[in-house]
Design a protein around this motif. Structure first.
Motif, PDB file in Angstrom:
ATOM      1  N   ARG A   1     -13.817  97.204-117.121  1.00  0.00           N
ATOM      2  CA  ARG A   1     -12.935  97.919-118.224  1.00  0.00           C
ATOM      3  C   ARG A   1     -14.240  98.269-119.297  1.00  0.00           C
ATOM      4  O   ARG A   1     -14.051  99.374-119.806  1.00  0.00           O
ATOM      5  CB  ARG A   1     -12.164  97.049-118.831  1.00  0.00           C
ATOM      6  N   HIS A   2     -15.192  97.523-119.320  1.00  0.00           N
ATOM      7  CA  HIS A   2     -16.292  97.676-120.310  1.00  0.00           C
ATOM      8  C   HIS A   2     -17.577  98.169-119.868  1.00  0.00           C
ATOM      9  O   HIS A   2     -18.411  98.544-120.739  1.00  0.00           O
ATOM     10  CB  HIS A   2     -16.500  96.204-121.187  1.00  0.00           C
TER      11      HIS A   2
ATOM     12  N   ARG B   1      -7.832  98.838-116.416  1.00  0.00           N
ATOM     13  CA  ARG B   1      -7.256  98.536-117.714  1.00  0.00           C
ATOM     14  C   ARG B   1      -5.495  98.538-117.383  1.00  0.00           C
ATOM     15  O   ARG B   1      -5.027  97.817-118.268  1.00  0.00           O
ATOM     16  CB  ARG B   1      -7.465  99.913-118.741  1.00  0.00           C
TER      17      ARG B   1
ATOM     18  N   ARG C   1      -6.811  90.060-116.545  1.00  0.00           N
ATOM     19  CA  ARG C   1      -8.019  90.850-116.044  1.00  0.00           C
ATOM     20  C   ARG C   1      -9.402  90.102-116.327  1.00  0.00           C
ATOM     21  O   ARG C   1     -10.380  90.450-115.800  1.00  0.00           O
ATOM     22  CB  ARG C   1      -8.017  92.113-117.318  1.00  0.00           C
ATOM     23  N   ASN C   2      -9.425  89.347-117.370  1.00  0.00           N
ATOM     24  CA  ASN C   2     -10.664  88.352-117.196  1.00  0.00           C
ATOM     25  C   ASN C   2     -10.960  87.685-116.098  1.00  0.00           C
ATOM     26  O   ASN C   2     -11.989  87.094-115.746  1.00  0.00           O
ATOM     27  CB  ASN C   2     -10.613  87.341-118.367  1.00  0.00           C
TER      28      ASN C   2
END
Lengths: 158, 276
Positions: B76-77, B90, B98-99
């Motif tokens: 995502r990042h 996402r 998601r973590n």
């Protein structure tokens, strides 16, 4: 039985656990009762904790898997005498009603502010998207996170 | 996890693979799919969380390499990844999920609502798999030709996914009742456009089919055409004709067909406006 060792809010505990014990059930059994069992299957988010600083759902983590790592819950965030800016902001904004979802939501908020010190509404909505709240409607909490983020930034400067 | 006797956290891929030989072993990555398992046959859990070698994203020239333990939050990042890949990451679950959800887990699970495999199909990704016999690289379409459980049977472990940036335009869309809900339909596409003509196309979907797959009929209808409404409408019709929707208690078959047609157009339009 599986031997484990983990750090919970700064205290190291060592014990033997059954393999299917979740981190959530372990935490509640040792008295960390801010962590709530809502659905128990990864939907509601009331069991959220910080595992090595990462926001996770403790009902989907095995106690054995958490061995060797550190767990942070709202017990280490602040208390009535010395509340964390997030706790103050949630109370002031009226973001707390029944309170069941709030301990984990505070941790989600802490984690998102670490990633985004000046979070936008969009970033707050994404950061809190794993926490169901049936009382407040997700408006006051967004305001509270923005207020707290501003206070935390100010305190950082001091 | 009720009959688990051994909980192993190997330090290397080789050690992890050596424990996989026994059929009663289970791989634990992010854990969202297996932590609550009541399977009485599982005796050994192999926790991959110490395998640092599987946790990095490497970008070199025209290639992307994602370790199997890379999380959706990392995707995502991370800078420099294709927008469709970021959008698929996402689209999965919520922040705390998601973590922990991993690239390998998304591929190994093989459930109809998986998001990441759809995006990877549209980019011709290659799945790297380790076993005691060595390392093999399998194109993702071949990896998903059967259920991943079958593909990975016999002690195989996903170690990475590689993507070559062959497509100039890629897109991803997910449709669900809420942002954090499982997909009712998801679609991805990859286009290689040269001199205003689509030379190569990939169209992949999930959720309305039992397992993510490419739709060759839609791909063929795009090749040789100029990217634009006319070609996209034609591809959408070709896709709807080619797909027999899986029964879904949430929506009717007519609804699924209409959804497929609009989402196919939408994903192609979003790709044609993307920059790779």
């Amino acid at each position: 039985m599986i031997p484990i060792e983990l750090d919970i809010n700064g205290q190291t505990i060592e014990m033997e656990v059954v393999p299917d014990l979740t981190l959530l059930d372990l935490l509640r059994a040792v008295g960390v009762v801010s962590v709530k069992k809502g659905c128990g299957e990864g939907d509601c988010g009331a069991c959220g904790v910080l595992l090595d600083g990462v926001y996770v759902k403790s009902c989907l983590i095995l106690a054995a898997q958490a061995s060797g790592h550190s767990v942070e819950t709202v017990e280490s965030l602040g208390n009535v005498e010395h509340p964390h800016p997030l706790q103050t902001a949630f109370v002031d904004a009226g973001a707390v009603q029944c309170g069941f979802c709030i301990p984990s939501m505070l941790l989600a908020a802490k984690s998102l502010i670490e990633d985004h010190p000046e979070p936008t509404v969009e970033q707050i909505r994404e950061g809190l998207d794993g926490n169901l709240c049936r009382c407040t409607g997700y408006v006051k909490q967004i305001e509270a996170v923005q207020t707290a983020a501003a206070v935390m930034k100010e305190e950082d400067h001091d | 996890m009720i009959n688990v006797e051994k909980f192993i956290r190997p330090a290397t891929v080789a050690a992890a693979v050596s424990h996989l030989k026994t059929p009663d072993s289970l791989i634990l990555a992010g854990g969202t799919g297996v932590t609550l398992s009541r399977d009485p046959n599982v005796r050994t859990v192999i926790d991959l969380s110490d395998l640092q070698e599987l946790k990095s994203i490497d970008l070199t020239d025209n290639r992307i390499r994602l370790g199997a333990m890379v999380t959706m939050t990392q995707l995502r990042h991370a800078p420099g990844l294709p927008a469709a890949l970021v959008a698929a990451a996402r689209a999965i679950g919520s922040t705390p999920l998601r973590n922990v959800i991993t690239v390998g887990g998304e591929l190994a699970r093989g459930v109809y609502w998986n998001d990441l495999p759809v995006a990877l199909l549209a980019m011709d990704a290659v799945v790297e798999i380790a076993s005691e016999a060595g390392v093999e690289k399998l194109p993702i379409a071949a990896f998903l030709a059967e259920h991943p459980k079958k593909t990975l049977a016999g002690g195989k472990l996903i170690t990475a996914v590689e993507i070559e940036r062959r497509f100039t335009q890629v897109g991803y869309v997910k449709f669900a009742r809420t942002e954090v809900d499982y997909a009712i339909c998801n679609l991805a596409c990859g286009l290689r456009v040269e001199d205003g003509v689509i030379r190569e196309a990939r169209v992949a979907m999930g959720a309305i089919v039992p397992l993510a797959r490419r739709i060759p009929e839609a791909e063929q209808s795009l090749v040789g055409a100029a990217p634009g409404e006319e070609a996209f409408v034609r591809a959408a019709k070709a896709l709807v004709e080619a797909v027999e929707p899986r029964p879904d208690f949430r929506v009717s078959r007519e609804y699924q067909r209409q959804l497929l047609e609009s989402l196919t157009r939408r994903v192609l339009e979003s790709a044609s406006q993307s920059e790779q």
